[in-house]
Design an enzyme around this catalytic site. Structure first.
Site, PDB file in Angstrom:
ATOM      1  N   CYS A   1     -11.607  12.676  30.775  1.00 24.80           N
ATOM      2  CA  CYS A   1     -12.483  13.062  29.679  1.00 24.80           C
ATOM      3  C   CYS A   1     -12.318  12.133  28.483  1.00 24.80           C
ATOM      4  O   CYS A   1     -11.210  11.901  28.010  1.00 24.80           O
ATOM      5  CB  CYS A   1     -12.165  14.499  29.274  1.00 24.80           C
ATOM      6  SG  CYS A   1     -13.197  15.132  27.951  1.00 24.80           S
TER       7      CYS A   1
ATOM      8  N   GLY B   1     -22.815   9.779  26.670  1.00 23.07           N
ATOM      9  CA  GLY B   1     -23.995  10.205  25.934  1.00 23.07           C
ATOM     10  C   GLY B   1     -24.017  11.681  25.591  1.00 23.07           C
ATOM     11  O   GLY B   1     -23.258  12.489  26.134  1.00 23.07           O
ATOM     12  N   GLU B   2     -24.899  12.035  24.667  1.00 24.55           N
ATOM     13  CA  GLU B   2     -25.155  13.423  24.265  1.00 24.55           C
ATOM     14  C   GLU B   2     -26.439  13.880  24.941  1.00 24.55           C
ATOM     15  O   GLU B   2     -27.537  13.408  24.620  1.00 24.55           O
ATOM     16  CB  GLU B   2     -25.288  13.502  22.745  1.00 24.55           C
ATOM     17  CG  GLU B   2     -25.931  14.770  22.202  1.00 24.55           C
ATOM     18  CD  GLU B   2     -25.297  16.066  22.689  1.00 24.55           C
ATOM     19  OE1 GLU B   2     -26.019  16.897  23.266  1.00 24.55           O
ATOM     20  OE2 GLU B   2     -24.071  16.232  22.504  1.00 24.55           O
TER      21      GLU B   2
ATOM     22  N   ASN C   1      -6.712  12.317  26.370  1.00 28.79           N
ATOM     23  CA  ASN C   1      -6.359  11.224  27.263  1.00 28.79           C
ATOM     24  C   ASN C   1      -6.316   9.921  26.467  1.00 28.79           C
ATOM     25  O   ASN C   1      -7.358   9.425  26.034  1.00 28.79           O
ATOM     26  CB  ASN C   1      -7.391  11.109  28.394  1.00 28.79           C
ATOM     27  CG  ASN C   1      -7.467  12.375  29.217  1.00 28.79           C
ATOM     28  OD1 ASN C   1      -6.499  12.776  29.857  1.00 28.79           O
ATOM     29  ND2 ASN C   1      -8.626  13.039  29.192  1.00 28.79           N
TER      30      ASN C   1
ATOM     31  N   CYS D   1     -17.790  10.044  18.110  1.00 32.66           N
ATOM     32  CA  CYS D   1     -16.618  10.913  17.964  1.00 32.66           C
ATOM     33  C   CYS D   1     -15.352  10.055  18.069  1.00 32.66           C
ATOM     34  O   CYS D   1     -15.234   9.207  18.964  1.00 32.66           O
ATOM     35  CB  CYS D   1     -16.623  11.994  19.036  1.00 32.66           C
ATOM     36  SG  CYS D   1     -18.023  13.138  18.894  1.00 32.66           S
TER      37      CYS D   1
ATOM     38  N   CYS E   1     -23.403   6.043  23.178  1.00 33.05           N
ATOM     39  CA  CYS E   1     -23.600   7.300  22.466  1.00 33.05           C
ATOM     40  C   CYS E   1     -23.662   7.005  20.975  1.00 33.05           C
ATOM     41  O   CYS E   1     -22.905   6.168  20.463  1.00 33.05           O
ATOM     42  CB  CYS E   1     -22.453   8.271  22.764  1.00 33.05           C
ATOM     43  SG  CYS E   1     -22.650   9.911  21.999  1.00 33.05           S
TER      44      CYS E   1
ATOM     45  N   SER F   1     -18.966  21.253  22.817  1.00 30.63           N
ATOM     46  CA  SER F   1     -17.844  20.412  22.409  1.00 30.63           C
ATOM     47  C   SER F   1     -17.501  20.748  20.963  1.00 30.63           C
ATOM     48  O   SER F   1     -18.156  20.275  20.038  1.00 30.63           O
ATOM     49  CB  SER F   1     -18.212  18.930  22.545  1.00 30.63           C
ATOM     50  OG  SER F   1     -18.430  18.591  23.899  1.00 30.63           O
ATOM     51  N   LEU F   2     -16.461  21.543  20.770  1.00 31.99           N
ATOM     52  CA  LEU F   2     -16.109  22.025  19.435  1.00 31.99           C
ATOM     53  C   LEU F   2     -15.002  21.168  18.815  1.00 31.99           C
ATOM     54  O   LEU F   2     -15.207  20.514  17.806  1.00 31.99           O
ATOM     55  CB  LEU F   2     -15.678  23.485  19.521  1.00 31.99           C
ATOM     56  CG  LEU F   2     -15.571  24.228  18.209  1.00 31.99           C
ATOM     57  CD1 LEU F   2     -16.941  24.372  17.560  1.00 31.99           C
ATOM     58  CD2 LEU F   2     -14.956  25.612  18.426  1.00 31.99           C
ATOM     59  N   HIS F   3     -13.801  21.237  19.390  1.00 32.04           N
ATOM     60  CA  HIS F   3     -12.684  20.339  19.083  1.00 32.04           C
ATOM     61  C   HIS F   3     -12.076  20.500  17.691  1.00 32.04           C
ATOM     62  O   HIS F   3     -11.112  19.797  17.366  1.00 32.04           O
ATOM     63  CB  HIS F   3     -13.073  18.878  19.301  1.00 32.04           C
ATOM     64  CG  HIS F   3     -13.761  18.621  20.593  1.00 32.04           C
ATOM     65  ND1 HIS F   3     -13.270  19.106  21.794  1.00 32.04           N
ATOM     66  CD2 HIS F   3     -14.917  17.969  20.900  1.00 32.04           C
ATOM     67  CE1 HIS F   3     -14.084  18.746  22.769  1.00 32.04           C
ATOM     68  NE2 HIS F   3     -15.087  18.070  22.263  1.00 32.04           N
TER      69      HIS F   3
ATOM     70  N   GLU G   1     -21.440   4.822  33.849  1.00 32.84           N
ATOM     71  CA  GLU G   1     -20.419   5.286  34.776  1.00 32.84           C
ATOM     72  C   GLU G   1     -20.594   6.775  35.075  1.00 32.84           C
ATOM     73  O   GLU G   1     -21.091   7.527  34.230  1.00 32.84           O
ATOM     74  CB  GLU G   1     -19.021   5.049  34.185  1.00 32.84           C
ATOM     75  CG  GLU G   1     -18.700   3.574  34.018  1.00 32.84           C
ATOM     76  CD  GLU G   1     -17.321   3.323  33.414  1.00 32.84           C
ATOM     77  OE1 GLU G   1     -16.747   2.264  33.704  1.00 32.84           O
ATOM     78  OE2 GLU G   1     -16.825   4.188  32.656  1.00 32.84           O
TER      79      GLU G   1
ATOM     80  N   CYS H   1     -13.298   9.500  21.414  1.00 34.61           N
ATOM     81  CA  CYS H   1     -14.062   9.206  22.634  1.00 34.61           C
ATOM     82  C   CYS H   1     -14.359   7.714  22.751  1.00 34.61           C
ATOM     83  O   CYS H   1     -14.936   7.111  21.835  1.00 34.61           O
ATOM     84  CB  CYS H   1     -15.361  10.003  22.615  1.00 34.61           C
ATOM     85  SG  CYS H   1     -16.436   9.717  24.045  1.00 34.61           S
TER      86      CYS H   1
ATOM     87  N   CYS I   1     -19.370  14.406  37.316  1.00 35.97           N
ATOM     88  CA  CYS I   1     -19.577  14.270  35.883  1.00 35.97           C
ATOM     89  C   CYS I   1     -20.534  13.100  35.684  1.00 35.97           C
ATOM     90  O   CYS I   1     -20.196  11.952  35.970  1.00 35.97           O
ATOM     91  CB  CYS I   1     -18.242  14.006  35.190  1.00 35.97           C
ATOM     92  SG  CYS I   1     -18.372  13.718  33.409  1.00 35.97           S
TER      93      CYS I   1
ATOM     94  N   SER J   1     -22.981  19.893  28.630  1.00 38.46           N
ATOM     95  CA  SER J   1     -22.076  19.890  27.498  1.00 38.46           C
ATOM     96  C   SER J   1     -22.732  19.204  26.308  1.00 38.46           C
ATOM     97  O   SER J   1     -23.299  18.122  26.440  1.00 38.46           O
ATOM     98  CB  SER J   1     -20.778  19.150  27.866  1.00 38.46           C
ATOM     99  OG  SER J   1     -19.928  19.035  26.748  1.00 38.46           O
TER     100      SER J   1
END
Length: 373
Positions: A345, A171-172, A302, A123, A119, A225-227, A99, A126, A112, A203
């Site tokens: 996201c 994906g990364e 989200n 995480c 992935c 991407s820290l979070h 997507e 996600c 995006c 990212s």
């Protein structure tokens, strides 16, 4: 001949770098400038058929059609949000699906795009991570998202252009670095898609070695991407990423990246209700980032049915943002778009043959559009 059989006999022209295309032309006994002509037809003019490349001889056009595949993946689904966001579902040659999302912003769109089917990082906030890893996308499949999204805007007669590209989909990116690198080169090439550095962002959670290699190319801006403001919490919500590059090592790597005078690293921080959105975490985050030239992009989580988190309280978000600003941090609160079609996201996910876009907003889902035959 079906798409998969055809892919096995003819290379996709979209997967070729300029030097690879030039080598193909030389193999056909053609001068090097022919590669430039074909390259411009493909990337600048979006030509879908070798037969239309009128400054090439008829014989060369026939040879190219025999040796190279000029078909894009099929856009098998398109969902439209109430806020103007559009989510596309691409069916790839082997039946896998990915997507992409077109996000409206003031007077333009940001795309995006995805770099992997699924992935491997898992995480916990996600939806894509719950799919697991299926395979990497080729550079052509990555760039096909740009070409097809542009077609969607053209067919909708949108007056807003596609201006920005963010590698923030499924994906990364740095775990598919060879193909992402090739794709970035074409994306930035003035004879290719011609996007400027400041219009392209990659990212990443941080991949050892590759993070530095990417930063040194200067091909795109960096978003991390820290979070989580400490290793313990990052291990809890991003277990694979925290093992891949522990937080202390990640910060050392980021601080060693040379930046231009006005350049900053974007730090992405998803606020999870009651998990990482308190003032204690805000203080820790400010302390962690105090020596890094950066800007902070706050994102409210989200929700999705399969994920174990809730959206943060708006007052907690405001307090978190206010504290960081009071400490001199540059902070942006990203407004989530496309939630009604699960395009915000962390919400991208699918399984072969079925996209969550269809279940999210079936009345606004168009299937089978733009398929290349």
């Amino acid at each position: 001949m079906n798409r998969q059989d055809n892919q096995q006999t003819r290379a996709s022209v979209f997967d070729l770098s300029y030097s690879q295309l030039e080598a193909r032309m030389q193999g056909l006994g053609q001068p090097s400038f022919r590669a430039r002509q074909v390259w411009q037809w493909i990337w600048q003019k979006g030509c879908p058929d070798f037969a239309r490349m009128t400054n090439l001889s008829k014989e060369l056009r026939h040879r190219l059609a025999q040796e190279l595949d000029l078909r894009l993946p099929a856009l098998s689904g398109l969902a439209s949000s109430r806020d103007g966001t559009k989510k596309g579902l691409l069916s790839l040659y082997d039946g896998q699906e990915v997507e992409w999302v077109l996000i409206p912003d003031k007077d333009h769109f940001t795309l995006c795009l995805s770099t992997q089917v699924g992935c491997s990082l898992g995480c916990t906030f996600c939806s894509t991570g719950r799919m697991g890893f299926v395979r990497n996308l080729t550079s052509g499949e990555i760039l096909a998202q740009v070409l097809i999204a542009t077609q969607v805007l053209e067919e909708a007669r949108s007056s807003w252009p596609l201006r920005n590209i963010v590698f923030m989909g499924m994906g990364e990116p740095l775990l598919n670095w060879s193909q992402v690198h090739k794709g970035l080169t074409i994306l930035r090439d003035p004879m290719g898609l011609g996007f400027s550095h400041r219009r392209v962002t990659v990212s990443t959670v941080g991949v050892p070695g590759t993070l530095t290699a990417f930063a040194q190319t200067g091909l795109a801006s960096l978003a991390v991407s820290l979070h989580a403001p400490n290793q313990a919490l990052r291990r809890q919500i991003m277990p694979a990423a925290s093992r891949l590059l522990p937080l202390s090592d990640l910060m050392d790597t980021l601080q060693a990246i040379p930046l231009k005078p006005r350049q900053r690293i974007t730090v992405e921080y998803i606020l999870l209700g009651g998990v990482n959105d308190g003032l204690n975490q805000a203080r820790d985050l400010n302390r962690l980032l105090s020596r890094l030239k950066c800007k902070i992009n706050l994102i409210s989580f989200n929700p999705a049915p399969e994920l174990p988190y809730t959206a943060p309280d708006p007052d907690a978000v405001a307090a978190f943002e206010h504290f960081l600003r009071s400490k001199g941090q540059t902070v942006t609160l990203r407004k989530s778009k496309g939630q009604d079609i699960q395009a915000a996201c962390g919400q991208l996910r699918n399984s072969p043959g079925r996209s969550n876009a269809g279940s999210a907003l079936e009345p606004n889902m168009e299937r089978g559009m733009h398929a290349q035959t």
